[in-house]
Design a protein around this motif. Structure first.
Motif, PDB file in Angstrom:
ATOM      1  N   ILE A 116       0.837  -1.204   0.000  1.00  0.00           N
ATOM      2  CA  ILE A 116       0.000   0.000   0.000  1.00  0.00           C
ATOM      3  C   ILE A 116       0.871   1.253   0.000  1.00  0.00           C
ATOM      4  CG2 ILE A 116      -1.571   1.365   1.441  1.00  0.00           C
ATOM      5  CD1 ILE A 116      -2.887  -1.294   2.263  1.00  0.00           C
ATOM      6  N   ALA A 117       1.919   1.253   0.822  1.00  0.00           N
ATOM      7  CA  ALA A 117       2.800   2.425   0.897  1.00  0.00           C
ATOM      8  C   ALA A 117       3.457   2.706  -0.448  1.00  0.00           C
ATOM      9  CB  ALA A 117       3.860   2.210   1.980  1.00  0.00           C
ATOM     10  N   ARG A 118       3.913   1.644  -1.116  1.00  0.00           N
ATOM     11  CA  ARG A 118       4.541   1.845  -2.427  1.00  0.00           C
ATOM     12  C   ARG A 118       3.530   2.386  -3.442  1.00  0.00           C
ATOM     13  NH1 ARG A 118       7.939  -2.918  -1.110  1.00  0.00           N
ATOM     14  NH2 ARG A 118       6.113  -4.183  -1.586  1.00  0.00           N
ATOM     15  N   ALA A 119       2.322   1.852  -3.398  1.00  0.00           N
ATOM     16  CA  ALA A 119       1.289   2.307  -4.335  1.00  0.00           C
ATOM     17  C   ALA A 119       0.941   3.775  -4.109  1.00  0.00           C
ATOM     18  CB  ALA A 119       0.043   1.444  -4.196  1.00  0.00           C
ATOM     19  N   LEU A 120       1.168   4.252  -2.889  1.00  0.00           N
ATOM     20  CA  LEU A 120       0.809   5.631  -2.561  1.00  0.00           C
ATOM     21  C   LEU A 120       2.030   6.545  -2.475  1.00  0.00           C
ATOM     22  CD1 LEU A 120      -2.027   4.955   0.032  1.00  0.00           C
ATOM     23  CD2 LEU A 120      -2.256   5.841  -2.292  1.00  0.00           C
ATOM     24  N   GLY A 121       3.138   6.127  -3.096  1.00  0.00           N
ATOM     25  CA  GLY A 121       4.235   7.069  -3.250  1.00  0.00           C
ATOM     26  C   GLY A 121       5.549   6.755  -2.583  1.00  0.00           C
ATOM     27  N   ALA A 122       5.626   5.705  -1.769  1.00  0.00           N
ATOM     28  CA  ALA A 122       6.904   5.356  -1.165  1.00  0.00           C
ATOM     29  C   ALA A 122       7.830   4.759  -2.221  1.00  0.00           C
ATOM     30  CB  ALA A 122       6.703   4.355  -0.028  1.00  0.00           C
ATOM     31  N   ASP A 123       9.071   5.212  -2.254  1.00  0.00           N
ATOM     32  CA  ASP A 123      10.028   4.676  -3.225  1.00  0.00           C
ATOM     33  C   ASP A 123      10.487   3.278  -2.838  1.00  0.00           C
ATOM     34  OD1 ASP A 123      10.316   6.976  -5.020  1.00  0.00           O
ATOM     35  OD2 ASP A 123      11.128   7.982  -3.254  1.00  0.00           O
ATOM     36  N   TYR A 124      10.557   3.023  -1.541  1.00  0.00           N
ATOM     37  CA  TYR A 124      10.860   1.666  -1.096  1.00  0.00           C
ATOM     38  C   TYR A 124      10.339   1.478   0.317  1.00  0.00           C
ATOM     39  CZ  TYR A 124      15.032   3.381   1.503  1.00  0.00           C
ATOM     40  OH  TYR A 124      15.886   4.032   2.354  1.00  0.00           O
ATOM     41  N   ALA A 125      10.209   0.232   0.712  1.00  0.00           N
ATOM     42  CA  ALA A 125       9.662  -0.122   2.020  1.00  0.00           C
ATOM     43  C   ALA A 125      10.494  -1.259   2.604  1.00  0.00           C
ATOM     44  CB  ALA A 125       8.200  -0.544   1.887  1.00  0.00           C
ATOM     45  N   VAL A 126      10.860  -1.124   3.864  1.00  0.00           N
ATOM     46  CA  VAL A 126      11.719  -2.111   4.521  1.00  0.00           C
ATOM     47  C   VAL A 126      10.852  -3.078   5.324  1.00  0.00           C
ATOM     48  CG1 VAL A 126      13.721  -2.453   6.032  1.00  0.00           C
ATOM     49  CG2 VAL A 126      13.507  -0.342   4.679  1.00  0.00           C
ATOM     50  N   SER A 127      11.206  -4.354   5.283  1.00  0.00           N
ATOM     51  CA  SER A 127      10.419  -5.373   5.983  1.00  0.00           C
ATOM     52  C   SER A 127      10.502  -5.205   7.491  1.00  0.00           C
ATOM     53  CB  SER A 127      10.939  -6.766   5.628  1.00  0.00           C
ATOM     54  OG  SER A 127      12.128  -7.062   6.354  1.00  0.00           O
ATOM     55  N   GLU A 128       9.569  -5.845   8.178  1.00  0.00           N
ATOM     56  CA  GLU A 128       9.697  -5.976   9.625  1.00  0.00           C
ATOM     57  C   GLU A 128      10.995  -6.731   9.926  1.00  0.00           C
ATOM     58  OE1 GLU A 128       5.626  -7.304  11.298  1.00  0.00           O
ATOM     59  OE2 GLU A 128       5.750  -8.049   9.245  1.00  0.00           O
ATOM     60  N   MET A 129      11.561  -6.468  11.108  1.00  0.00           N
ATOM     61  CA  MET A 129      12.822  -7.125  11.440  1.00  0.00           C
ATOM     62  C   MET A 129      12.623  -8.632  11.579  1.00  0.00           C
ATOM     63  SD  MET A 129      13.302  -5.836  15.369  1.00  0.00           S
ATOM     64  CE  MET A 129      12.103  -6.234  16.661  1.00  0.00           C
ATOM     65  N   VAL A 130      13.630  -9.369  11.097  1.00  0.00           N
ATOM     66  CA  VAL A 130      13.625 -10.829  11.162  1.00  0.00           C
ATOM     67  C   VAL A 130      14.810 -11.261  12.029  1.00  0.00           C
ATOM     68  CG1 VAL A 130      13.744 -12.981   9.848  1.00  0.00           C
ATOM     69  CG2 VAL A 130      12.663 -10.960   8.833  1.00  0.00           C
ATOM     70  N   ALA A 131      14.563 -12.137  12.981  1.00  0.00           N
ATOM     71  CA  ALA A 131      15.630 -12.610  13.857  1.00  0.00           C
ATOM     72  C   ALA A 131      16.647 -13.421  13.064  1.00  0.00           C
ATOM     73  CB  ALA A 131      15.060 -13.456  14.989  1.00  0.00           C
ATOM     74  N   SER A 132      17.923 -13.244  13.407  1.00  0.00           N
ATOM     75  CA  SER A 132      18.982 -13.951  12.675  1.00  0.00           C
ATOM     76  C   SER A 132      19.144 -15.395  13.116  1.00  0.00           C
ATOM     77  CB  SER A 132      20.316 -13.214  12.853  1.00  0.00           C
ATOM     78  OG  SER A 132      20.705 -13.210  14.227  1.00  0.00           O
ATOM     79  N   LYS A 133      18.614 -15.751  14.287  1.00  0.00           N
ATOM     80  CA  LYS A 133      18.782 -17.113  14.794  1.00  0.00           C
ATOM     81  C   LYS A 133      18.052 -18.113  13.904  1.00  0.00           C
ATOM     82  CE  LYS A 133      19.581 -16.030  19.664  1.00  0.00           C
ATOM     83  NZ  LYS A 133      20.955 -16.584  19.639  1.00  0.00           N
ATOM     84  N   LYS A 134      18.773 -19.115  13.450  1.00  0.00           N
ATOM     85  CA  LYS A 134      18.234 -20.054  12.469  1.00  0.00           C
ATOM     86  C   LYS A 134      16.998 -20.778  12.981  1.00  0.00           C
ATOM     87  CE  LYS A 134      19.888 -23.477   9.143  1.00  0.00           C
ATOM     88  NZ  LYS A 134      21.073 -24.228   8.653  1.00  0.00           N
ATOM     89  N   GLU A 135      16.974 -21.079  14.281  1.00  0.00           N
ATOM     90  CA  GLU A 135      15.846 -21.836  14.824  1.00  0.00           C
ATOM     91  C   GLU A 135      14.544 -21.022  14.813  1.00  0.00           C
ATOM     92  OE1 GLU A 135      18.345 -20.432  18.447  1.00  0.00           O
ATOM     93  OE2 GLU A 135      18.672 -21.142  16.386  1.00  0.00           O
ATOM     94  N   LEU A 136      14.648 -19.709  14.590  1.00  0.00           N
ATOM     95  CA  LEU A 136      13.458 -18.864  14.564  1.00  0.00           C
ATOM     96  C   LEU A 136      12.971 -18.560  13.153  1.00  0.00           C
ATOM     97  CD1 LEU A 136      14.402 -16.262  17.341  1.00  0.00           C
ATOM     98  CD2 LEU A 136      12.961 -18.299  17.573  1.00  0.00           C
ATOM     99  N   TRP A 137      13.739 -18.966  12.139  1.00  0.00           N
ATOM    100  CA  TRP A 137      13.389 -18.614  10.764  1.00  0.00           C
ATOM    101  C   TRP A 137      12.012 -19.126  10.365  1.00  0.00           C
ATOM    102  CZ3 TRP A 137      18.522 -19.955   7.734  1.00  0.00           C
ATOM    103  CH2 TRP A 137      19.534 -19.084   8.161  1.00  0.00           C
ATOM    104  N   LYS A 138      11.648 -20.303  10.855  1.00  0.00           N
ATOM    105  CA  LYS A 138      10.386 -20.909  10.447  1.00  0.00           C
ATOM    106  C   LYS A 138       9.289 -20.747  11.503  1.00  0.00           C
ATOM    107  CE  LYS A 138      12.535 -24.252   7.322  1.00  0.00           C
ATOM    108  NZ  LYS A 138      12.680 -25.678   6.952  1.00  0.00           N
ATOM    109  N   SER A 139       9.524 -19.847  12.461  1.00  0.00           N
ATOM    110  CA  SER A 139       8.498 -19.596  13.474  1.00  0.00           C
ATOM    111  C   SER A 139       7.305 -18.907  12.832  1.00  0.00           C
ATOM    112  CB  SER A 139       9.060 -18.710  14.594  1.00  0.00           C
ATOM    113  OG  SER A 139       9.314 -17.403  14.103  1.00  0.00           O
ATOM    114  N   ALA A 140       6.168 -18.965  13.516  1.00  0.00           N
ATOM    115  CA  ALA A 140       4.955 -18.350  12.975  1.00  0.00           C
ATOM    116  C   ALA A 140       5.160 -16.860  12.728  1.00  0.00           C
ATOM    117  CB  ALA A 140       3.794 -18.572  13.941  1.00  0.00           C
ATOM    118  N   LYS A 141       5.878 -16.192  13.644  1.00  0.00           N
ATOM    119  CA  LYS A 141       6.084 -14.754  13.498  1.00  0.00           C
ATOM    120  C   LYS A 141       6.981 -14.434  12.312  1.00  0.00           C
ATOM    121  CE  LYS A 141       6.438 -12.138  17.119  1.00  0.00           C
ATOM    122  NZ  LYS A 141       6.924 -11.453  18.346  1.00  0.00           N
TER     123      LYS A 141
END
Length: 309
Positions: A18-43
């Motif tokens: 939505i932000a890009r469609a309304l004028g944002a040039d780019y959008a950064v994702s929510e932070m993702v934990a670097s720990k491998k065991e958390l990569w496939k967590s629901a969050k």
């Protein structure tokens, strides 16, 4: 250059689109934990790079261990990330308690090791988001920025508060201005940019290469279009018509239900309607009624009814 800031629990794929469609040039994702065991967590599962998303696909990683961050960066690159952003700006207690986020600013040697290791591990631009320092007495953004430049990072975003400030008080731009005048890589200013006039002032004062909008875009993604118009013309764009607001709100709700499923999606939708309602006449009543509903269909029906002429 106008960017949507990464905000945990807020700037998911739906909001970024939505932000890009309304004028944002780019959008950064929510932070993702670097720990491998958390990569496939629901969050984390909804936060990874996805090649179906519009470019540039920027994934922000949170962690403290250079090797863990390196491995996570490579994994995200394989998933379709086009830029890796390092989180050294989050002031949340649970993040700082493990010396991550803005707490890392107190350890320049660790910061350097992270920069060097991640930069060597991927064939992508690497950027970083920081604060001005750990406290008003220890503002070391310039030191960190020079490390970023020396280690080959592609850009740095600075929020004009220290870790200790959290979101209290007002953001300051003198430190950002000093950093911009001292390094050759692009510098993006962030913090308390809530209106087109704010954006104009910050760009002119800091001479930065762009600005990043965070909380001010919650419930008001039209801010990007309004800022862009003001920077081009020095005139204010008219507020969006109710019909346009309804279209975007409905798109947002349906996107949330699709991304998270109806049960979780309708719960997450409540906070977004809370933010949208702040910009609507009789929005308080909409928010109160919306929060009492227990299904996606009921939520959609209420919003349709609210916007009827």
């Amino acid at each position: 250059m106008l960017a949507l800031a990464p905000m945990a629990g807020v700037t998911d794929r739906v909001f970024r689109d939505i932000a890009r469609a309304l004028g944002a040039d780019y959008a950064v994702s929510e932070m993702v934990a670097s720990k491998k065991e958390l990569w496939k967590s629901a969050k984390s599962s909804s936060r990874h790079a996805d090649e179906s998303e519009e470019s540039p696909r920027i994934v922000q990683l949170l962690g403290t261990d250079p090797e863990e961050l390196s491995e996570a960066a490579k994994w995200q690159q394989d998933k379709g990330a086009q830029v890796i952003d390092l989180n050294m700006g989050c002031p949340a207690k649970k993040v700082c308690d493990v010396a991550a986020g803005s707490a890392l600013l107190a350890y320049p040697e660790r910061v350097q090791a992270i920069f060097e290791t991640v930069r060597k591990s991927v064939d992508l631009p690497v950027t970083v988001k920081i604060r001005t320092g750990t406290s008003p007495e220890n503002k070391n953004a310039l030191e960190i920025a020079k490390l970023a430049e020396a280690c080959g990072l592609s850009a740095i975003t600075i929020h004009g508060r220290t870790r200790a400030d959290k979101f209290n008080g007002k953001a300051e731009y003198d430190t950002i201005r000093e950093v911009k005048s001292s390094v050759s890589i692009p510098v993006i200013a962030n913090g308390d940019i809530c209106t087109p006039e704010d954006a104009d002032f910050v760009l002119k004062y800091t001479l930065c290469d762009g600005i990043m909008i965070g909380r001010a875009a919650q419930g008001n993604p039209w801010l990007f279009k309004q800022i862009s118009h003001y920077l081009d013309t020095q005139t204010l764009l008219e507020k969006p018509a109710l019909s346009e607001i309804e279209t975007v709100v409905m798109q947002h709700l349906n996107g949330l239900y699709q991304l998270y499923g109806e049960i979780q999606g309708h719960r997450i939708a409540r906070k977004h309607i809370g933010w949208y309602s702040q910009h609507l006449t009789n929005g308080t009543e909409l928010r109160k009624q919306f929060n009492q509903l227990s299904s996606a269909q009921a939520q959609l029906g209420l919003v349709e009814e609210f916007f009827k002429p």
